[in-house]
Write a protein that holds these residues in place. Structure first.
Motif, PDB file in Angstrom:
ATOM      1  N   ASN A   9       0.827  -1.206   0.000  1.00 27.52           N
ATOM      2  CA  ASN A   9       0.000   0.000   0.000  1.00 27.52           C
ATOM      3  C   ASN A   9       0.862   1.258   0.000  1.00 27.52           C
ATOM      4  O   ASN A   9       0.549   2.243  -0.678  1.00 27.52           O
ATOM      5  N   LYS A  54       1.181   4.394  -3.041  1.00 27.57           N
ATOM      6  CA  LYS A  54       0.568   5.654  -2.606  1.00 27.57           C
ATOM      7  C   LYS A  54       1.452   6.814  -3.064  1.00 27.57           C
ATOM      8  O   LYS A  54       2.469   7.119  -2.426  1.00 27.57           O
ATOM      9  N   ARG A 110     -10.399  12.125   2.611  1.00 26.70           N
ATOM     10  CA  ARG A 110     -10.086  10.924   1.849  1.00 26.70           C
ATOM     11  C   ARG A 110     -10.390  11.191   0.384  1.00 26.70           C
ATOM     12  O   ARG A 110     -10.991  12.190   0.032  1.00 26.70           O
ATOM     13  N   ASP A 159      -9.332  10.899  -3.990  1.00 24.55           N
ATOM     14  CA  ASP A 159      -8.300  10.927  -5.016  1.00 24.55           C
ATOM     15  C   ASP A 159      -7.150  11.860  -4.646  1.00 24.55           C
ATOM     16  O   ASP A 159      -5.981  11.502  -4.773  1.00 24.55           O
ATOM     17  N   SER A 173      -6.246  12.885  -1.703  1.00 23.11           N
ATOM     18  CA  SER A 173      -5.529  12.353  -0.551  1.00 23.11           C
ATOM     19  C   SER A 173      -4.547  11.260  -0.971  1.00 23.11           C
ATOM     20  O   SER A 173      -3.398  11.236  -0.533  1.00 23.11           O
ATOM     21  N   LEU A 174      -4.994  10.333  -1.817  1.00 23.82           N
ATOM     22  CA  LEU A 174      -4.117   9.260  -2.292  1.00 23.82           C
ATOM     23  C   LEU A 174      -2.876   9.813  -2.966  1.00 23.82           C
ATOM     24  O   LEU A 174      -1.758   9.334  -2.743  1.00 23.82           O
ATOM     25  N   ASN A 175      -3.054  10.841  -3.768  1.00 20.19           N
ATOM     26  CA  ASN A 175      -1.972  11.338  -4.612  1.00 20.19           C
ATOM     27  C   ASN A 175      -1.073  12.358  -3.936  1.00 20.19           C
ATOM     28  O   ASN A 175       0.052  12.583  -4.392  1.00 20.19           O
ATOM     29  N   ASN A 203      -0.832   9.208   5.746  1.00 20.78           N
ATOM     30  CA  ASN A 203      -1.768   8.932   6.821  1.00 20.78           C
ATOM     31  C   ASN A 203      -1.015   8.687   8.122  1.00 20.78           C
ATOM     32  O   ASN A 203      -0.023   7.957   8.137  1.00 20.78           O
ATOM     33  N   HIS A 240     -10.175   6.703  -8.223  1.00 22.31           N
ATOM     34  CA  HIS A 240      -8.830   7.235  -8.033  1.00 22.31           C
ATOM     35  C   HIS A 240      -8.070   7.163  -9.353  1.00 22.31           C
ATOM     36  O   HIS A 240      -8.203   6.179 -10.090  1.00 22.31           O
ATOM     37  N   VAL A 291      -4.079   7.458 -10.434  1.00 20.61           N
ATOM     38  CA  VAL A 291      -2.746   7.519  -9.850  1.00 20.61           C
ATOM     39  C   VAL A 291      -1.951   8.663 -10.474  1.00 20.61           C
ATOM     40  O   VAL A 291      -1.826   8.758 -11.702  1.00 20.61           O
TER      41      VAL A 291
END
Length: 604
Positions: A350, A354, A374, A376, A378-380, A384, A498, A500
């Motif tokens: 994970n 990320k 949270r 898209d 946040s992921l990019n 956390n 999402h 990437v």
């Protein structure tokens, strides 16, 4: 009456008044079917011309401002004689009561309690879960006074809390409001179990029907209880209460002073993967009894219940707790080495997938936790405090083990924090650096700058090699296509959730929220998206028709390649005794692999 006798009477009267100057709460739960309760609070007499009353705007364990006071109605205030007092609402969680003369003040109000998933307040025909931050108002003037809570509940209900019991069946007492707010009450129809471990008393309360095995849970919780000594010298409690909710969908957990509440959907206990999720959570919350409740960063001491409590060390509070949770389970024999490393491999995978880990530092994530989101973006662009806090703890642990030749580990850091920085004292960044220097003789400022203040980047192969391990795939040559996006297959639409950052879909102009309708001119549905992708090879270019802001457009995606199997942690082909010793100093078990790289069978 002699002057000396008069003085004695006045003195005794003063002592008597001081002794009974508690804050007294009463909550009526006798008609719970509509999630409503009536609360009464009596505050001691004050000579001030006004009394400020507050309901917290957040609850401990969840670093987020919540609309807590929205569940309050029918607020009223009276003096000692029952006369109404004027009041004004001065903030979202604040009421100011006008006092023409010194008097006790009693407030009454109605609370709506149907927030089970927030672990804040929930009342129904079968039980009530009461976190004081969502139920019981307080006055800053009397925050340090003794507290008594009396409850009126339906017949057959039983009441449990980490607080001491009062002189009535459904009564509890606490030293002050801070103890009350960190000692939730579970009252209702439930199952209750007890056990003793290392001279500490434990209670386990189950509410709700489900497919859980009470005996297995109690047995495993007892095993975990003996493992605290692997990290800390001593306990911050004499009695500990587990409150377990089998729910209709709510899930999560919250730590408290000497108790925890753990929620899981009622049929999510029996399968091994589900049980591992539950028991890992239980271990996590148990660790929090030390890390966060017994000691915590400056900025969280004392709690400010009416505002955000900022700290750049929330990753230590949460991420380090996540880091230790499965180590305790492994040491206790509750999980196997295979299960431990499977969890670690998923966490590593994970992290590697990320993109936000290249952008945000764990320090910045800690400071931004109160406003984190949270999705898209946040992921990019984010990390956390739990997931990447785990990784920062892993990197720090390996560094300390390496620098001290296995004499000290990250566990020793937390034991020092427990010994030297018990609440109400809070620790700082410099305090942690000082502990690291004391243990290792090394200045950790450069490490801190590279891994905490800056975005963390771990070479997992080099790191794990210290413990004789590496990362890889069971079939390294097997690959599959990568479209650089994830989708939601719920409902009728194939919605992009999402994209990437800098991946192939990102470069093609696909956005989160786009709705995919066709691939190469042929309709695609949510149910066959992955099958359609499997028809192509890495390097193929596909035309994806999608709706972007309700406009039909086509994007060309040149598919990338990714490993087909799951990432695994594997033993190196050649492992030294030093590497085996490193692993044991790290997680407390002997080398778990045979000469062929297979896991040894666990000893019964």
């Amino acid at each position: 009456m002699k002057p000396s006798t008069l003085a004695l009477v006045v003195c005794c009267a003063f002592i008597s008044n001081a002794a009974i100057a508690d804050v007294e709460y009463h909550i009526d739960l006798t008609e719970p079917e509509h999630h409503l309760a009536q609360v009464s609070v009596t505050f001691p007499s004050t000579s001030k011309n006004s009394l400020v009353i507050n309901l917290p705007v957040w609850r401990t364990g969840r670093y987020e401002v919540l609309p807590v006071a929205d569940g309050v109605r029918l607020f009223e205030a009276t003096d000692r004689k029952g006369n109404s007092l004027d009041w004004q609402r001065t903030a979202s969680g604040e009421w100011q009561i006008n006092l023409p003369k010194p008097t006790e003040v009693t407030i009454n109000y109605q609370v709506y309690a149907n927030q089970l998933g927030d672990r804040l307040r929930h009342i129904d025909r079968s039980h009530a879960f009461l976190d004081a931050s969502g139920i019981f108002m307080y006055s800053p003037e009397f925050r340090d006074e003794n507290v008594t809570v009396n409850m009126s509940v339906p017949k057959r209900w039983q009441s449990y809390s980490g607080m001491k019991r009062g002189n009535k069946k459904h009564s509890f007492i606490a030293e002050n409001y801070d103890v009350l707010v960190d000692s939730p009450i579970e009252t209702g129809i439930s199952q209750h179990f007890t056990f003793e471990a290392d001279n500490r008393d434990y209670e386990v309360v189950f509410w709700g029907e489900g497919n859980y095995d009470t005996q297995q849970i109690v047995t495993d919780l007892e095993k975990i209880s003996y493992q605290a000594k692997a990290i800390w010298d001593g306990y911050p409690f004499e009695r500990y209460v587990y409150m377990i909710h089998a729910t209709s969908g709510a899930r999560g957990a919250t730590e408290h002073l000497n108790s925890t509440v753990i929620q899981l959907p009622r049929f999510n206990f029996r399968e091994r993967k589900d049980y591992l999720r539950f028991i890992s959570t239980a271990s996590h919350e148990f660790i929090h009894t030390w890390n966060v409740k017994a000691y915590r960063p400056q900025g969280l001491v004392p709690y400010d219940y009416q505002a955000e409590n900022m700290s750049e060390l929330l990753w230590v509070a949460e991420g380090s707790t996540s880091y230790f949770q499965n180590q305790l389970l492994l040491r206790a024999g509750v999980i196997s080495a295979k299960e431990f490393f499977e969890d670690l491999s998923k966490r590593i995978n994970n992290n590697l997938h990320k993109p936000g880990r290249e952008i945000q530092s764990i320090k910045e994530a800690s400071l931004g936790q109160w406003s984190s989101t949270r999705g898209d973006y946040s992921l990019n662009h984010s990390v956390n405090i739990y997931a990447e806090g785990y990784m920062t703890s892993l990197a720090l642990d390996f560094s300390l083990l390496d620098e001290t030749r296995l004499a000290h580990s990250y566990r020793d850091v937390h034991n020092k924090l427990y010994q030297d920085f018990k609440v109400p004292r809070g620790y700082s960044v410099q305090d942690i650096k000082d502990i690291l220097f004391e243990l290792s003789g090394k200045d950790y400022q450069p490490w801190w700058q590279a891994n905490v203040t800056s975005a963390l980047s771990i070479d997992f192969e080099a790191l794990l090699a210290k413990a004789g391990l590496t990362i890889g795939y069971s079939n390294p040559s097997a690959t599959k296509v990568d479209a650089g996006l994830t989708v939601s297959t719920a409902g009728d639409h194939l919605t992009v959730t999402h994209v990437v950052r800098n991946g192939v879909a990102w470069q093609a102009g696909v956005n989160a929220g786009d709705i995919i309708v066709a691939v190469n001119g042929l309709r695609v549905s949510a149910s066959d998206w992955l099958k359609r992708l499997a028809d192509f090879k890495p390097g193929n270019t596909i035309k994806v028709s999608l709706f972007n802001n309700d406009k039909l457009v086509t994007r060309e995606i040149t598919l990338a390649e990714q490993p087909k199997g799951e990432l695994k942690i594997l033993p190196l082909s050649q492992v030294s005794n030093q590497q085996k010793s490193f692993l044991k100093a790290w997680i407390g078990i002997d080398w778990p692999f045979d000469n062929n790289g297979h896991y040894l069978k666990a000893k019964q």
